[in-house]
Motif scaffolding. Structure first.
Motif, mmCIF file in Angstrom:
data_model
loop_
_atom_site.group_PDB
_atom_site.id
_atom_site.type_symbol
_atom_site.label_atom_id
_atom_site.label_comp_id
_atom_site.label_asym_id
_atom_site.label_seq_id
_atom_site.Cartn_x
_atom_site.Cartn_y
_atom_site.Cartn_z
ATOM 1 N N HIS A 35 0.834 -1.201 0.000
ATOM 2 C CA HIS A 35 0.000 0.000 0.000
ATOM 3 C C HIS A 35 0.868 1.250 0.000
ATOM 4 N N SER A 39 -1.544 7.400 -0.629
ATOM 5 C CA SER A 39 -2.983 7.256 -0.868
ATOM 6 C C SER A 39 -3.804 7.851 0.275
ATOM 7 N N TRP A 40 -3.176 8.018 1.447
ATOM 8 C CA TRP A 40 -3.899 8.543 2.616
ATOM 9 C C TRP A 40 -3.635 10.040 2.858
ATOM 10 N N HIS A 42 -4.158 14.092 1.790
ATOM 11 C CA HIS A 42 -5.273 14.858 1.238
ATOM 12 C C HIS A 42 -4.811 16.115 0.521
ATOM 13 N N PRO A 68 -4.993 6.881 9.849
ATOM 14 C CA PRO A 68 -6.002 6.289 8.962
ATOM 15 C C PRO A 68 -5.427 5.178 8.072
ATOM 16 N N ASP A 71 -5.404 1.999 10.162
ATOM 17 C CA ASP A 71 -6.774 1.534 10.422
ATOM 18 C C ASP A 71 -7.408 0.948 9.162
ATOM 19 N N ASP A 72 -7.209 1.614 8.011
ATOM 20 C CA ASP A 72 -7.781 1.094 6.765
ATOM 21 C C ASP A 72 -7.141 -0.236 6.350
ATOM 22 N N THR A 77 -10.375 -1.395 4.451
ATOM 23 C CA THR A 77 -11.290 -0.337 3.995
ATOM 24 C C THR A 77 -10.514 0.799 3.338
ATOM 25 N N GLY A 78 -11.231 1.773 2.792
ATOM 26 C CA GLY A 78 -10.611 2.965 2.208
ATOM 27 C C GLY A 78 -9.655 2.625 1.080
ATOM 28 N N PRO A 79 -8.580 3.406 0.935
ATOM 29 C CA PRO A 79 -7.624 3.143 -0.151
ATOM 30 C C PRO A 79 -7.016 1.737 -0.090
ATOM 31 N N GLU A 82 -8.169 -0.827 -2.708
ATOM 32 C CA GLU A 82 -7.707 -0.757 -4.095
ATOM 33 C C GLU A 82 -6.345 -1.397 -4.323
#
Ligand code: 6GU
Length: 288
Positions: A35, A39-40, A42, A68, A71-72, A77-79, A82
């Motif tokens: 990952h 991606s996390w 903003h 985040p 946690d994802d 979950t979230g990015p 993908e």
């Protein structure tokens, strides 16, 4: 076992697809998700770090990105959904393609994933840790740069997950990615079914607190050097004793502190002590 890695250099984890680990992926013993930490983010610059409070050199990785992300990845979950799982680099006998995001979610054993944070400030990685971690359902590696991740990320994660900070030795790397490759290889080879020969890690260096001794194959004589005669004796007890002595000899030369550890734990027999005395020239030689 499923391994997820969060990193700003996903391409650095490419070697996980090769050789032994690639084979484990191919045989569905191992799933690997990589990952990209960015991606996390903003902001338009996708910033993952900032200057340290209190001053000093280097940058510190931002808690609002790491929190985040962990946690994802833990929840799938979230990015993290993908991220496409790594598939084996081995071109033959490829299994069916896996659904992206499959096998995410909570661990079956109820303990949840174990989060590993590679850092030179962590506990020294050992074969015992590799053995324990090889029994985990899910490992999540959080790769930071060496100046580190904001401490509150670790403190917060400990409220919900088991977290261990780990170092692979007394030197400093730029980031944790290479440490992940080292740790993943040490761990995955101990997962049942990964190594062809399950007996082959019974005799590993460190498994009995000693380094492994020398090995030989054909030809029996090469460049004037002969394979030790005892290995042709067919006497298994004698071969085993010789191997033990070679381990003791090499460990005393390269890692004398391991001999002392083993002695404290009562791991040396009278025959071991006699052999060690013989190659040290007797206890007087310790006094200098
Ligand atoms: Cl795990 N990470 C980094 N960045 N440097 C290290 C290390 C880990 N272990 C030793 N040096």
């Amino acid at each position: 076992m499923r391994i997820d890695v969060v990193t700003i250099f996903p391409e650095y984890l490419e070697p996980l697809r090769h050789a032994l680990l690639g084979k484990a992926i191919e045989r569905n013993i191992l799933q690997v998700g990589v990952h990209n930490l960015r991606s996390w983010t903003h902001d338009v610059h996708q910033a993952v770090d900032d200057s340290p409070y209190g001053g000093g050199p280097g940058m510190v990785m931002k808690p609002e990105v790491w929190g985040p992300a962990l946690d994802d990845v833990a929840a799938g979950t979230g990015p993290a959904v993908e991220a496409v799982d790594l598939t084996s680099a081995i071109p033959h006998r490829m299994g069916p393609p896996k659904t992206p995001g499959a096998a995410h979610g909570g661990a079956v054993n109820g303990a949840g994933p174990l989060i590993l944070v590679p850092t030179p400030a962590g506990r020294p990685f050992t074969q015992d840790m590799a053995q324990r971690w090889s029994e985990e359902e899910r490992l999540i590696f959080a790769c930071g740069r060496y100046e580190g991740i904001d401490e509150r990320v670790i403190e917060d994660a400990r409220k919900r997950y088991r977290v261990e900070e780990v170092s692979i030795g007394d030197y400093v790397l730029i980031g944790g990615e290479v440490a992940v490759l080292v740790i993943a290889e040490a761990v995955v080879r101990l997962v049942p079914g990964v190594l062809g020969n399950q007996a082959s890690h019974q005799e590993d260096s460190f498994q009995d607190g000693l380094l492994e001794g020398p090995s030989y194959t054909k030809p029996r004589s090469w460049r004037g050097l002969d394979v030790p005669e005892v290995l042709f004796s067919g006497n298994h007890a004698k071969v085993a004793r010789w191997r033990r002595e070679q381990s003791l000899r090499r460990t005393l030369a390269n890692r004398p502190e391991l001999i002392e550890n083993l002695r404290q734990q009562g791991g040396l027999g009278a025959d071991d002590e006699d052999f060690l005395k013989g190659i040290q020239g007797g206890p007087a030689s310790n006094e200098n």
